[in-house]
Design a protein around this motif. Structure first.
Motif, PDB file in Angstrom:
ATOM      1  N   PHE B  43       2.530 -42.230 -32.662  1.00  0.00           N
ATOM      2  CA  PHE B  43       2.852 -41.641 -31.354  1.00  0.00           C
ATOM      3  C   PHE B  43       4.327 -41.849 -31.041  1.00  0.00           C
ATOM      4  CE2 PHE B  43       0.869 -45.800 -30.912  1.00  0.00           C
ATOM      5  CZ  PHE B  43       1.755 -46.511 -30.118  1.00  0.00           C
ATOM      6  N   SER B  44       4.813 -41.074 -30.018  1.00  0.00           N
ATOM      7  CA  SER B  44       6.230 -41.125 -29.678  1.00  0.00           C
ATOM      8  C   SER B  44       6.405 -41.558 -28.233  1.00  0.00           C
ATOM      9  CB  SER B  44       6.885 -39.744 -29.827  1.00  0.00           C
ATOM     10  OG  SER B  44       6.281 -39.015 -30.853  1.00  0.00           O
ATOM     11  N   ALA B  45       7.584 -42.075 -27.935  1.00  0.00           N
ATOM     12  CA  ALA B  45       7.928 -42.414 -26.555  1.00  0.00           C
ATOM     13  C   ALA B  45       8.181 -41.121 -25.784  1.00  0.00           C
ATOM     14  CB  ALA B  45       9.150 -43.316 -26.533  1.00  0.00           C
ATOM     15  N   PRO B  46       8.185 -41.186 -24.450  1.00  0.00           N
ATOM     16  CA  PRO B  46       8.306 -39.967 -23.641  1.00  0.00           C
ATOM     17  C   PRO B  46       9.490 -39.070 -24.032  1.00  0.00           C
ATOM     18  CG  PRO B  46       7.807 -41.830 -22.221  1.00  0.00           C
ATOM     19  CD  PRO B  46       7.985 -42.371 -23.603  1.00  0.00           C
ATOM     20  N   SER B  47      10.615 -39.657 -24.396  1.00  0.00           N
ATOM     21  CA  SER B  47      11.767 -38.807 -24.701  1.00  0.00           C
ATOM     22  C   SER B  47      11.826 -38.413 -26.169  1.00  0.00           C
ATOM     23  CB  SER B  47      13.050 -39.544 -24.315  1.00  0.00           C
ATOM     24  OG  SER B  47      13.209 -40.646 -25.164  1.00  0.00           O
ATOM     25  N   GLY B  48      10.764 -38.670 -26.923  1.00  0.00           N
ATOM     26  CA  GLY B  48      10.727 -38.253 -28.320  1.00  0.00           C
ATOM     27  C   GLY B  48      11.129 -39.358 -29.291  1.00  0.00           C
ATOM     28  N   GLU B  49      11.821 -40.382 -28.802  1.00  0.00           N
ATOM     29  CA  GLU B  49      12.118 -41.547 -29.623  1.00  0.00           C
ATOM     30  C   GLU B  49      12.183 -42.781 -28.738  1.00  0.00           C
ATOM     31  OE1 GLU B  49      15.920 -42.485 -31.379  1.00  0.00           O
ATOM     32  OE2 GLU B  49      16.918 -41.052 -30.084  1.00  0.00           O
ATOM     33  N   PRO B  50      11.900 -43.939 -29.260  1.00  0.00           N
ATOM     34  CA  PRO B  50      11.463 -44.220 -30.628  1.00  0.00           C
ATOM     35  C   PRO B  50      10.049 -43.691 -30.913  1.00  0.00           C
ATOM     36  CG  PRO B  50      11.299 -46.198 -29.263  1.00  0.00           C
ATOM     37  CD  PRO B  50      11.943 -45.149 -28.426  1.00  0.00           C
ATOM     38  N   ARG B  51       9.684 -43.793 -32.177  1.00  0.00           N
ATOM     39  CA  ARG B  51       8.318 -43.436 -32.563  1.00  0.00           C
ATOM     40  C   ARG B  51       7.630 -44.648 -33.178  1.00  0.00           C
ATOM     41  NH1 ARG B  51       8.485 -37.354 -35.104  1.00  0.00           N
ATOM     42  NH2 ARG B  51       9.044 -36.334 -33.145  1.00  0.00           N
ATOM     43  N   ALA B  52       6.304 -44.647 -33.043  1.00  0.00           N
ATOM     44  CA  ALA B  52       5.526 -45.770 -33.560  1.00  0.00           C
ATOM     45  C   ALA B  52       4.916 -45.386 -34.898  1.00  0.00           C
ATOM     46  CB  ALA B  52       4.433 -46.143 -32.569  1.00  0.00           C
ATOM     47  N   LEU B  62      10.424 -47.415 -34.357  1.00  0.00           N
ATOM     48  CA  LEU B  62      11.784 -47.253 -34.864  1.00  0.00           C
ATOM     49  C   LEU B  62      12.487 -46.136 -34.109  1.00  0.00           C
ATOM     50  CD1 LEU B  62      11.252 -47.270 -38.753  1.00  0.00           C
ATOM     51  CD2 LEU B  62      11.808 -49.213 -37.282  1.00  0.00           C
ATOM     52  N   ARG B  63      13.796 -46.298 -33.927  1.00  0.00           N
ATOM     53  CA  ARG B  63      14.586 -45.213 -33.364  1.00  0.00           C
ATOM     54  C   ARG B  63      14.788 -44.140 -34.428  1.00  0.00           C
ATOM     55  NH1 ARG B  63      19.244 -48.482 -29.886  1.00  0.00           N
ATOM     56  NH2 ARG B  63      17.858 -49.194 -28.221  1.00  0.00           N
TER      57      ARG B  63
END
Lengths: 706, 82
Positions: B43-52, B62-63
């Protein structure tokens, strides 16, 4: 790769131990989030203390326990992913493993991520074969379809392996027994690398063995030399007292070894990559022989994760959680606060009576009852209930695994400010106590980003400042009563927190554009699986670890503060008392900031502990120079209003509460953590400038609007 | 075009074959991002990065820049992950 005889000669010390009555020193190591502290708490119970290890600025927990008549001293080493340390915490862990003098090291592993956990265990086994593997979270792994055969694991590694489910209390007896029965293994697993690397190691091993004299495993030192791991080499050389290359025969051997590697086209970086990959390959093959099932990611968990991190739902859920925590704190703290207050008033009257009966001089009686006792009573009755509610709730969120998700969501904001998302976690610690938050900044790998987090930590109001904000809000900003009043109060409190978060991001951005310029680092954040919190344990832990500690510190500062204020308010000076002279002098500055001289004085005298700010104000306002106590918020409101308070005063005081210098303990901690009084001074100056500017702006605006 | 970890969409997986040199390389490898390891974007953070990312049984965020330094090949296996 395989089983090889290890003959470092280092085993002699422990082999004599079982006969002696001396205590055994064991250390707990492992990756972060593997339940190390649960194992530690389970073994030591309440017999623990927090101590500094050998003068370093690293706090690792230490404790003792008895088992079958012998004493065991246990040290909880900070969590680490690798001995190639990337953070201050990991460096501390590495140094303890290398030179901490432990008789044996228990490596706690997560059964669900054994490949990675084992790679650390294999690194530690490069340092010493005196290792016990505690494979924790066997139950959780089993639910994901992962079954670990610990007997096979033990056979492959040559060291004892204990299965555990520490959160359920399982495996402790077995671990105690394994520690008690521990003998240095005759055969322990040694990770072997490619022939080229092994040949280079061979060249170095003998000269190192002769020169190091058991101070450090020669193979470990050889590998670090070949991969050029400067930080570890420096730690070894510091301990040794001189560069490794100056040891007899080592410099020359190193040159030959490097030539041999260069002949195969391998530089330091290539060797390092091969060593890490080699550890993982070894780890994979051991896991393949002892573990069945690979376990994916739980589908339900993934749904929750996606909900918590989706663009549309992430921010509302974070705000709602924060507001809910505040709502419960505000709504729940009232009644116990009043009850405690009444209790202190009652006890104060008894104390007064007792002193009168003992014919104590009036001055002394007044100083004790109206000075020390009242301030102490105020601090405890106003501080304890919100803390006792807030801390367990926050620990619960921590335990649940929600906080790392918040750090994950907000990382982009921090990246834009040139900082690290893990700063969120240190800010969360700051909610409890900024000094703790500053120490927590050790989890941030990059020095630049760690300094940013340290310098901005006090912009998050700690528990000593919460009650000030709550009091201001309920007296001047929210007039509604009942549930609606609590909701509005929680919203206002959330607003003040968001102000602190906004100030943190702004200041972080300013710092990373000026003083702390540099490339953003590459933070890696582990998101542990959600776990059902152990509610009982959470309450006990947060009551013991946090509430009592913070309260004790506050009370220790409040009692002398009460006496000093009483003296200042009762010693005459030209035109009044010492206190009125000070507040009078500060009045113009206070007014310019939308406050007054008394409030500013209270903030300055509140330096040892912010908890004393409101009682100092009340004492200074009260004409008689003694703290009148306050039966109700209405009385306090009347006192403040009579001294010219308006909503502007309350807003400015609230802003200054969030944005001013950190308390003395936090400043000392910053000095210790950064090793510089300059950074501590900056940590005091920057928030104060921000707060003063904002307050002056609001005060000027309010004057313009009339 | 080369596939990198940052190019994986949510739910996709691949096998690492190479890491670019750089300051983050050693740390990424220490965390288990080594050649041959299987990795999945969760999954990704709200702004598209970082991702898990799921790597060796653990979830690491990671970014984009760091994920972009890890080269992958598609994972041919049809294992159900989540």
């Amino acid at each position: 790769m395989g089983l090889t005889y290890t003959s470092t000669g280092a085993g002699a010390r422990l082999s004599a131990a079982p006969e002696s009555r001396a205590q055994v020193r064991a250390a707990l190591a492992g990756n972060p989030n593997v339940g190390k502290s649960t194992v530690f708490n389970g073994l030591t119970g309440l017999h623990q203390h927090t101590g500094n290890w050998s003068g370093k600025t690293v706090t690792s927990a230490a404790g003792t326990y008895e088992y079958e008549g012998r004493r065991y001293a246990l040290t909880d080493i900070p969590g680490a992913y690798s001995l190639r340390a990337a953070s201050a915490e990991e460096a501390a862990a590495r140094d303890f493993i290398l030179f901490g003098g432990a008789d044996l090291i228990v490596v706690v592993c997560d059964a669900g991520a054994l490949e990675r956990n084992l790679s650390l265990a294999l690194q530690i086994m490069e340092v010493t074969p005196r290792v016990i593997l505690a494979v924790n979270m066997m139950d959780e792994a089993k639910k994901r379809g992962i079954v670990v055969d610990t007997a096979r694991l033990s056979a492959a590694l040559g060291v004892p392996v204990v299965p555990m489910a520490a959160r359920r209390g399982r495996g402790f007896e077995e671990l105690r027994c394994a520690i008690a029965d521990f003998r240095p293994p005759e055969y322990a697993y040694v990770t072997r690398f490619s022939e080229t690397v092994e040949r280079a190691v061979n060249i170095l091993e003998m000269p190192l063995f002769n020169a190091l004299e058991g101070m450090c495993d020669p193979r470990f030192a050889a590998l670090r030399l070949l991969e050029g791991d400067k930080a570890t080499l420096m730690a070894i050389e510091e301990h040794l007292g001189r560069p490794l290359a100056e040891l007899p025969g080592v410099g020359e051997a190193l040159e030959r070894a490097r030539e041999a590697l260069a002949g195969s086209g391998l530089g330091e970086e290539d060797v390092k990559a091969e060593l890490i990959t080699g550890l993982y390959k070894a780890s994979e093959s051991i896991v393949a022989g002892a573990v069945t099932g690979r376990g994916g990611y739980d589908a339900g968990q993934l749904r929750v994760d996606r909900l918590l991190t989706r663009r549309k739902t992430a921010l509302p859920l974070m705000l709602a959680t924060l507001a809910l925590v505040f709502y419960i704190t505000v709504a729940g703290a009232n009644a116990p606060s009043d009850a405690l207050h009444a209790l202190f008033e009652w006890a104060g009257a008894r104390l007064d009576g007792a002193l009168m009966a003992a014919h104590a001089p009036d001055v002394l009686r007044d100083a004790i009852v109206a000075g020390v006792w009242r301030v102490l009573g105020y601090v405890i009755s106003v501080m304890l209930p919100p803390m006792a509610i807030f801390f367990p709730m926050f620990t619960l969120l921590e335990d649940l695994g929600y906080l790392p998700r918040v750090a994950f969501n907000l990382d982009a904001c921090f990246r834009r400010a040139g900082a690290c998302g893990k700063q969120c976690l240190t800010m969360a610690m700051g909610f409890g106590c900024n000094a703790a938050g500053v120490v927590g900044c050790r989890i941030i790998d990059s020095r630049r980003e760690r300094l940013i987090a340290v310098l901005t930590n006090s912009l998050v109001p700690c528990n000593g400042r919460f009650p000030i904000l709550i009091a201001l809000i309920t007296m001047f900003l929210v007039t509604a009563e009942g549930v609606w009043g609590h909701i509005l109060s929680a919203a206002a409190l959330t607003g003040f927190i968001l102000l602190g978060v906004g100030a943190t991001l702004t200041l972080s951005a300013i710092l990373s554009g000026t003083l702390l310029r540099g490339e953003p680092s590459s933070p890696t954040l582990e998101l542990p699986p959600f776990r059902r919190p152990k509610i009982g344990e959470v309450i006990v832990r947060s009551a013991l670890d946090r509430t009592l500690f913070v309260l004790g510190r506050a009370a220790a500062a409040a009692a002398p503060a009460g006496l000093i204020i009483w003296l200042a308010a009762n010693i005459p000076a030209p035109g009044g008392t010492v206190l009125t002279a000070i507040t009078g002098a500060l009045d113009p500055a206070g007014r310019a900031l939308g406050m007054d001289g008394v409030i500013l004085t209270a903030f300055i005298l509140g330096l040892p502990a912010n908890e004393t700010v409101i009682p100092i104000m009340i004492m200074a306002y009260a004409a008689s120079g003694t703290f009148q106590g306050m039966e109700s918020t209405a009385q306090l409101h009347a006192l403040l209003a009579a001294n010219g308070w308006t909503w502007v005063t309350a807003v400015c005081t609230g802003i200054f509460t969030v944005l001013h210098w950190p308390c003395a303990t936090t400043l000392l901690t910053i000095k210790k953590e950064t090793g510089s009084a300059g950074w501590a001074a900056l940590a005091a100056l920057l928030p104060t400038v921000m707060g003063a500017a904002l307050c002056a702006l609001i005060a000027a605006g309010a004057r313009l609007l009339g | 075009m080369d596939l990198t970890l940052s190019g994986l969409a949510e739910g996709e997986r691949g096998i690492i074959y190479e890491l670019e040199g750089g300051s983050a390389r050693d740390r990424l490898m220490d965390l288990g991002f080594t050649p041959g390891a299987q990795v999945m974007c969760l999954f990704s953070a709200p702004s598209g990065e970082p991702r898990a990312y799921l790597i060796r049984g653990a979830v690491i965020a990671l970014r984009r820049r760091d994920a972009g330094s890890i080269r992958l090949r598609r994972d041919g296996e049809d294992r159900v992950w989540a």
